[in-house]
Design an enzyme around this catalytic site. Structure first.
Site, short mmCIF file in Angstrom:
data_model
loop_
_atom_site.label_atom_id
_atom_site.label_comp_id
_atom_site.label_asym_id
_atom_site.label_seq_id
_atom_site.Cartn_x
_atom_site.Cartn_y
_atom_site.Cartn_z
N SER A 1 -6.37 4.23 -6.33
CA SER A 1 -5.29 3.50 -5.67
C SER A 1 -5.14 3.98 -4.23
O SER A 1 -4.42 3.36 -3.45
CB SER A 1 -3.98 3.67 -6.43
N HIS B 1 -8.57 -2.19 -9.61
CA HIS B 1 -7.33 -1.41 -9.60
C HIS B 1 -6.30 -1.96 -10.57
O HIS B 1 -5.77 -3.05 -10.37
CB HIS B 1 -6.77 -1.36 -8.16
N GLU C 1 -6.26 -5.69 -9.04
CA GLU C 1 -6.80 -5.91 -7.70
C GLU C 1 -8.32 -5.66 -7.75
O GLU C 1 -8.75 -4.58 -8.14
CB GLU C 1 -6.16 -4.94 -6.68
N ASN D 1 0.22 -1.53 -2.95
CA ASN D 1 0.73 -0.26 -2.45
C ASN D 1 1.02 -0.29 -0.95
O ASN D 1 1.82 0.48 -0.45
CB ASN D 1 -0.24 0.88 -2.78
#
Lengths: 249, 286
Positions: free
Chosen positions: B120, B141, B153, B191
């Protein structure tokens, strides 16, 4: 329920939604028209992008209402304190901040200007109570809490879109499904009006003088093109699709 | 196109075990690898216990449980990945560890095996930098808890081939996830775009504009967020959240928008990390 006479001043989505909401709740409310009510109790001024216009509006409002009429002014680009400084009777101005889809939520934030008569806050609470909104009183700062945080999330999504990190739909999907946002940031901006988001960003950037708040150039361009979502039905998605078409010929 | 018949997962921590559970629950034969037997056994017990709870709650049938257990091969021998068409690395977020794993994997696995990382915070391109065939490396991800969160992702490193991306998109759909495609940029989508939700809330709180409680109430009441920024930090772990912010900030070479807040660092230094320490921005004493 309130039997106050309210005048809303402004031309953005927020002004129209406030009008609709007060009408639905049986209030005596008028948009950009001071001639219908004998005595006006509250004026709500919602202009955010064009500060010269906002200043003119506030000064005009002051010239037609009595000195003790409460003026509620959006604090998306300026603090309540700055808006109050434009008035002859600054103590009657109270700031508030929200976006045009406020009726999907139940809280509107309110902030007293440094010059405000804080005794007016209970009156403001009653006014927003008439459209089923609770009031949270916070300190006066550009964008207060929710518009400030959301605008910065949208700004980051716009930077990511500009860099081609992902397409608009995937950015929205990722935020809804990867971290449970109620809406994707780009569709959210198109719903509330990209112009008001831009107002918060330029306001924060000017207020703090920090690079951190610099509006994404894409947001600035969309506002200049009038592709601000809402009624225009053009925004981030239109921008992206236009580009795709252009390159696929 | 590469058909994924058998998948492998490197690492049996929270994310690794979660991904393994997801794969076997969706009928994929899966090899789970970790370096010590105790960790592998613990992860296997945990996965089986969670699946059994799903049977109790009637979310899956007894047959599905039996099948899922049979599909899981747990091992401490990395060579067990040799007949996998996809290996997902979910090891600790240290570039040295990840690079060494990928170098081993490219020796062990067939040439067309897709090597994915669940990182991540690291760059896919950096992880694949020393690999002979970086076209087969991509990011995949998942979000915690992996069996439940619908998003994946799919991250394209600078050299990831379009075929690998396509295969991973199809694979994600087969295991009932919604894939989004993104480039190898710091923090990818979630994120990165979520940073202001925490960072700006900290700034607003520390500048005394509104209290922790108020900010959470406002974001939920006005913005319809399911959780406020402070209760969410407590749930994620304030240390984890701080580390993510630092990593995105560093990834963008100090871009001011991502600058971490000193108050969050103070919280980490104080040992109040959130729910896991029974206290963070809020208190969780029983």
């Amino acid at each position: 329920m309130t039997n106050k006479a309210i005048v809303i001043v402004g031309g953005n989505l927020l002004a129209k939604e406030l009008l609709k909401s007060f009408e639905l709740n049986g209030c005596s409310v008028f948009l950009n028209d001071f001639s219908k009510a004998k005595q006006i109790d509250v004026v709500i001024e919602t202009t955010n992008v064009d500060l010269e216009q906002k200043k003119l509006n506030l000064q005009e409002i002051e010239s037609v209402v009595s000195p003790n009429t409460i003026i509620l002014s959006t604090t998306l680009q300026v603090t309540a304190t700055e808006a109050a400084s434009w008035l002859r009777y600054p103590e009657r101005l109270i700031g508030f901040a929200t976006f045009s889809n406020f009726s999907e939520g139940k809280v509107i934030e309110v902030a007293a200007a440094l010059q405000s008569d804080t005794g007016l806050l209970s009156n403001v609470k009653e006014t927003f109570g008439a459209i089923n909104q609770e009031v949270e009183v916070v300190e006066d700062e550009v964008g207060l809490v929710y518009p400030r945080i959301l605008s910065l999330i949208i700004n980051e999504a716009a930077f990511a879109l500009t860099e081609g990190t992902a397409n608009a739909k995937d950015i929205d999907t990722a935020m809804k499904q990867g971290t449970n946002y109620p809406l994707g940031p780009l569709e959210w901006a198109e719903r509330i009006g990209i112009d008001d988001v831009y107002a918060v960003l330029i306001g924060l950037h000017k207020q703090f003088g920090e690079e951190r708040y610099r509006p994404a150039p894409l947001i600035k361009k969309l506002v200049q093109a009038g592709w601000t979502g809402g009624e225009s039905e053009k925004g981030f998605h239109h921008y992206q699709n236009r580009r795709v078409k252009e390159f696929s010929i | 196109m590469n058909q994924i018949k058998k998948a492998g997962v490197v690492g049996s921590g929270t994310m690794g075990a979660g991904i393994v559970q997801l794969l076997i629950q969706n009928g994929h034969p899966t090899v789970m690898f970790d370096i010590n037997q105790e960790a592998v056994d613990r992860a296997r017990t945990g996965i089986e216990a969670r699946l059994e709870r799903l049977v109790e709650k009637q979310k899956i049938s007894v047959n599905e449980l039996t099948l899922a257990k049979e599909l899981l091969e747990s091992t401490t021998d990395i060579n067990a990945f040799k007949d996998c068409q996809l290996v997902i690395e979910a090891a600790p977020e240290k570039i040295g560890i990840k690079r060494s794993i990928f170098q081993q994997l490219e020796e062990i696995c067939a040439e067309d095996t897709i090597l994915a990382t669940n990182t991540s915070s690291l760059s896919i391109t950096e992880i694949s930098g020393q690999i002979k065939k970086p076209t087969r490396v991509a990011g995949l991800h998942f979000f915690n808890p992996a069996p439940i969160m619908p998003l994946v992702e799919v991250i394209q490193g600078l050299k990831t081939s379009p075929e690998v991306t396509e295969t991973l998109i199809d694979f994600a759909k087969k295991i009932n996830k919604n894939p989004v495609v993104c480039k190898d940029t710091p923090g990818f989508i979630v994120n990165r775009v979520a940073r202001p939700f925490y960072n700006e809330a900290l700034r607003i709180m520390n500048d005394q504009v509104a209290s922790v409680e108020q900010i959470d109430r406002i974001m939920k009441g006005a913005g319809n967020f399911k959780m406020g920024p402070f209760e969410l930090q407590d749930l994620i772990g304030i240390d984890i959240n701080f580390a993510t912010t630092k990593s995105v900030h560093a990834g963008f070479h100090g871009e001011d928008r991502f600058r971490p807040h000193y108050y969050q660092e103070r919280m980490v230094q104080s040992g109040s990390l959130g729910r896991k320490t029974k206290g963070g921005f809020f208190s969780y004493d029983e």
